[in-house]
Design an enzyme around this catalytic site. Structure first.
Site, short mmCIF file in Angstrom:
data_model
loop_
_atom_site.label_atom_id
_atom_site.label_comp_id
_atom_site.label_asym_id
_atom_site.label_seq_id
_atom_site.Cartn_x
_atom_site.Cartn_y
_atom_site.Cartn_z
N HIS A 193 0.83 -1.19 0.00
CA HIS A 193 0.00 0.00 0.00
C HIS A 193 0.88 1.27 0.00
O HIS A 193 0.61 2.23 -0.72
CB HIS A 193 -0.89 -0.05 1.24
CG HIS A 193 -1.90 1.03 1.27
ND1 HIS A 193 -3.15 0.84 0.73
CD2 HIS A 193 -1.86 2.27 1.74
CE1 HIS A 193 -3.83 1.96 0.89
NE2 HIS A 193 -3.07 2.84 1.51
N ARG A 300 -7.17 -4.06 -10.88
CA ARG A 300 -6.93 -5.37 -10.24
C ARG A 300 -7.68 -5.40 -8.90
O ARG A 300 -7.16 -4.95 -7.89
CB ARG A 300 -5.43 -5.57 -10.00
CG ARG A 300 -4.62 -5.81 -11.27
CD ARG A 300 -3.20 -6.20 -10.92
NE ARG A 300 -2.46 -6.72 -12.06
CZ ARG A 300 -1.57 -6.02 -12.75
NH1 ARG A 300 -1.30 -4.77 -12.44
NH2 ARG A 300 -0.92 -6.58 -13.75
N ARG A 336 -11.59 -5.85 -13.31
CA ARG A 336 -11.35 -7.29 -13.41
C ARG A 336 -11.83 -7.97 -12.14
O ARG A 336 -11.49 -7.52 -11.04
CB ARG A 336 -9.85 -7.56 -13.60
CG ARG A 336 -9.56 -9.04 -13.76
CD ARG A 336 -8.12 -9.28 -14.09
NE ARG A 336 -7.28 -9.12 -12.91
CZ ARG A 336 -5.96 -9.31 -12.93
NH1 ARG A 336 -5.35 -9.61 -14.06
NH2 ARG A 336 -5.26 -9.15 -11.84
N GLU A 435 -5.28 -15.22 -21.41
CA GLU A 435 -3.98 -15.40 -20.77
C GLU A 435 -3.63 -16.86 -20.55
O GLU A 435 -2.55 -17.19 -20.07
CB GLU A 435 -3.87 -14.60 -19.46
CG GLU A 435 -5.03 -14.75 -18.52
CD GLU A 435 -4.93 -13.81 -17.31
OE1 GLU A 435 -3.90 -13.21 -17.07
OE2 GLU A 435 -5.97 -13.72 -16.60
N ASN A 458 1.45 -11.22 -19.43
CA ASN A 458 2.31 -11.75 -18.36
C ASN A 458 2.05 -13.23 -18.16
O ASN A 458 2.97 -14.05 -18.16
CB ASN A 458 2.04 -11.03 -17.03
CG ASN A 458 2.20 -9.54 -17.13
OD1 ASN A 458 2.82 -9.04 -18.05
ND2 ASN A 458 1.62 -8.81 -16.19
N ASP A 459 0.77 -13.56 -18.01
CA ASP A 459 0.43 -14.96 -17.81
C ASP A 459 0.49 -15.74 -19.12
O ASP A 459 0.95 -16.88 -19.15
CB ASP A 459 -0.96 -15.10 -17.17
CG ASP A 459 -0.88 -14.93 -15.67
OD1 ASP A 459 0.04 -15.50 -15.06
OD2 ASP A 459 -1.71 -14.21 -15.10
N ARG A 469 6.90 -16.73 -14.33
CA ARG A 469 7.23 -15.32 -14.54
C ARG A 469 8.03 -14.71 -13.39
O ARG A 469 8.63 -13.66 -13.54
CB ARG A 469 5.97 -14.50 -14.84
CG ARG A 469 4.95 -14.50 -13.73
CD ARG A 469 3.61 -13.99 -14.23
NE ARG A 469 3.23 -12.73 -13.63
CZ ARG A 469 2.00 -12.23 -13.66
NH1 ARG A 469 1.04 -12.86 -14.30
NH2 ARG A 469 1.72 -11.09 -13.09
N CYS A 506 -2.91 -5.86 -21.72
CA CYS A 506 -2.73 -5.24 -20.41
C CYS A 506 -1.58 -5.88 -19.62
O CYS A 506 -1.45 -5.65 -18.43
CB CYS A 506 -4.02 -5.28 -19.60
SG CYS A 506 -4.58 -6.93 -19.22
C1 PEP Z 1 -1.33 -10.53 -17.17
O1 PEP Z 1 -1.33 -11.73 -16.85
O2 PEP Z 1 -0.71 -10.09 -18.16
C2 PEP Z 1 -2.08 -9.55 -16.37
C3 PEP Z 1 -2.20 -8.29 -16.75
O3 PEP Z 1 -2.61 -9.99 -15.19
P1 PEP Z 1 -1.76 -10.08 -13.82
O4 PEP Z 1 -0.40 -9.52 -14.10
O5 PEP Z 1 -2.54 -9.32 -12.83
O6 PEP Z 1 -1.78 -11.55 -13.61
MG MG Z 2 -2.75 -12.42 -15.39
#
Ligand code: PEP
Ligand code: MG
Length: 590
Positions: A193, A300, A336, A435, A458-459, A469, A506
């Site tokens: 935070h 998020r 989300r 993802e 990312n995922d 990751r 994203c």
């Molecule tokens: C992703 O997976 O790219 C994503 C944006 O979600 P998070 O990073 O919150 O898993």
């Molecule tokens: Mg993700």
């Protein structure tokens, strides 16, 4: 004066040089002090007065923070007021005075120890951390036993805040005073935070320094480098000069980028693209907009669960989503639903430890199992959608059946609200995150079922390349420009276009200059990222033609390795627009 350098994690970029102000740690009484039996009622009055004073202070500070930083940050003081009202806590204190004949200081110390033992026996990390809230409240009461009119240490001067950790309440009250040049903490990380608050207030911060509190004292000089995650204690003149130079360069860079924020998001050949922000708190909307965000591409929502000890109810969700939607309106907000489970365990629930959390009960899988929790969240999002700028985004979809299931639940929630006469946006868009590779491979089918798509690179990359990751041992394999990734992204983006549906990226990939050029070349128009990176990406995309990006990608798709692709982009861009990537490369970690 000793000169040291300590490494940590830069969680809020920028550089500051200033004098250390160590936050005082509260020391409870170390000495057993008792009273005579006939003094018990007098002692109880003393305790009562301290409780009253504390209550008054908490109410005042809560109001002050609400005005300065908004409801969300003031909420923590509400929690502290509740602790102060806790019957068993108060009874514990009174009993120690009335029956054990302890002086208030010793009574508070004993009750505090008792609570710490209980909290320490809880294995759940989140709940365990709540002990600091109890410490926070009891320490205030303790200090209020001896109200002093002596002026507090001069608080008005600018200084660098150094502490072991900062409770959200402390972070909110201290950082909002406007005299904190930078923050350096022993513990903490990017998503804490305090880190989020530091970023939104533009205060450089380094966390995870382990033992900075043991290495500095009040009045030491400190350089906090939030760009490279370093702290320098009592720097010699030459080092100071070096960092004054670095600070100037960074501040100029930031200012220059900031100018880009107000410019139109168009490529050189006039094609519109939309920079969006990924955020975790409604308070971040303003900063995101100042960076040039044209909406919140990813909210998020799991962070709501990390902010209170209780499971948040519909009203808690509603309050946050409404604030978010209103702050951003008329710009769009993509909320989300929770991406929780696996390693991001829900703090309020004991979930079985899974052997392979990344492949386990995460995100929508969790929501479809814990329907009560999901229903609360969906109802709250719907209620907040009256501003007509809210979309629902579902994470970690693997198969079509999940999408259909979600649609049924959404319809049920809508029917309920209608029956209850509660307003919501009847046309609220529903989208899913792509993802999981299996979902990516059927994007053409999924696209027909939803209103829009959002690619979580990312995922997606982690699962597609089988690379954790966050595992440093294999991070060299995490390559967004891997030819396989480009082929998959092409399929997703093409499928969305054919179905006439909007698509956004994203994941972090959208914030990387070379990758952003590739994404543009693949036909992507919506780029959602940490707001800090928006000016940089805007600048890069404004410096090239959509046509050039298309050509780059056309050729990139024929190449064999990520390295070949990277070299090809670099050569093509630099030949035509030698300065296009300049701003991207200078401070990659900022
Ligand atoms: C992703 O997976 O790219 C994503 C944006 O979600 P998070 O990073 O919150 O898993
Ligand atoms: Mg993700």
């Amino acid at each position: 004066m000793d000169y040291y350098r300590l490494r940590g994690t830069g969680v809020s970029p920028g550089i500051a040089i200033g004098e250390v102000r160590l936050t005082e740690k509260v020391v409870f009484s170390a000495r057993k002090e008792t009273i005579l039996a006939d003094k018990a009622s007098e002692e109880l009055e003393r305790l009562e007065a301290a409780l009253k004073r504390t209550r008054k202070q908490l109410v005042q500070i809560k109001e002050k923070i609400r005005i300065k930083l908004g409801e969300d940050h003031s909420f923590i003081f509400e929690a502290h007021l509740l602790i102060l009202k806790d019957k068993s806590l108060i009874l514990g204190l009174r009993t120690k005075i009335e029956e054990d004949l302890f002086r208030s200081e010793w009574a508070i110390t004993q009750v505090h120890n008792h609570y710490m033992t209980i909290f320490d026996s809880i294995s759940d990390d989140y709940l365990n951390q709540r002990k600091y809230d109890v410490t926070d409240v009891l320490s205030k009461v303790y200090l209020n036993l001896q109200p002093t009119d002596a002026p507090k240490r001069e608080d008005g001067t600018d200084s660098v805040l150094v502490a072991h950790d900062l409770l959200p309440s402390e972070a909110a009250s201290r950082l909002s005073r406007g005299n904190v040049l930078a923050v350096a903490l022993d513990v903490g990380g990017t998503t804490s935070h305090t880190a989020i608050l530091a970023r939104s207030l533009n205060i450089p911060a380094v966390m995870g320094l382990r033992d900075i509190t043991h290495n500095v004292k009040d009045g030491d000089t400190l350089i906090v480098d939030g760009i490279d995650g370093e702290v320098i204690i009592n720097p010699p003149l030459a080092i100071r000069r070096e960092f004054i130079g670095k600070k100037k360069k960074y501040d100029d860079y930031r200012q220059e980028l900031q100018k880009t924020a107000t410019l139109e998001a168009r490529t050189l050949d006039g094609v519109r693209f939309t920079p969006l922000a990924n955020i975790e708190l409604p308070e971040e909307v303003k900063v995101a907009q100042s960076m040039g965000a044209e909406g919140i591409g990813l909210f998020r929502s799991e962070f709501i669960y990390f902010q209170s000890a209780e499971l948040p109810g519909e009203e808690d969700h509603f309050r946050i989503y409404s604030q978010l939607a209103q702050q951003a309106a008329p710009l769009p907000v993509y909320i989300r639903t929770i991406d929780i489970g696996g390693e991001k365990a829900l703090p309020q629930m004991q979930i079985e430890k899974e052997p392979n959390p990344a492949l386990g009960l995460r995100a929508i899988r969790f929501s479809l199992r814990e329907r009560k929790i999901f229903r609360i969240q969906i109802r709250a999002i719907l209620r907040a959608s009256v501003t007509k700028n809210v979309s629902i985004l579902i994470p970690m979809i693997t198969e079509l059946e999940e999408v259909q299931e979600v649609k049924i639940l959404l319809r049920e929630a809508q029917d309920e609200l209608r029956q209850e006469g509660i307003a919501f946006d009847e046309n609220i868009p529903l989208g899913v995150m792509i993802e999981v590779p299996a979902a990516a491979a059927i994007t053409d089918k999924i696209a027909r079922e939803v209103d829009y798509l959002s690619i979580g690179t990312n995922d997606l990359i982690q699962y597609y390349l089988a690379v954790d990751r966050s595992n440093e041992l294999v991070s060299y394999l995490f390559k967004p420009l891997h030819p396989s990734v480009l082929r998959l992204l092409k399929f997703i983006i093409d499928s969305a276009r054919k179905a006439g549906k909007e698509v956004t990226v994203c994941g972090e990939m959208a914030a990387d200059p070379l990758s952003a050029i590739v994404l543009l070349g693949l036909g992507l128009k919506n780029f959602s990222m940490n707001p800090i990176f928006i000016p940089r990406i805007k600048r890069v995309l404004r410096s090239i033609e959509y046509g050039t990006a298309r050509k780059i990608v056309h050729r990139a798709l024929t190449l064999k390795t990520a390295q070949e692709i990277e070299e090809h982009i670099l050569e093509s861009v630099l030949v035509k627009h030698p300065t296009a990537l300049l701003m991207g490369g200078e401070y990659p970690s900022a």
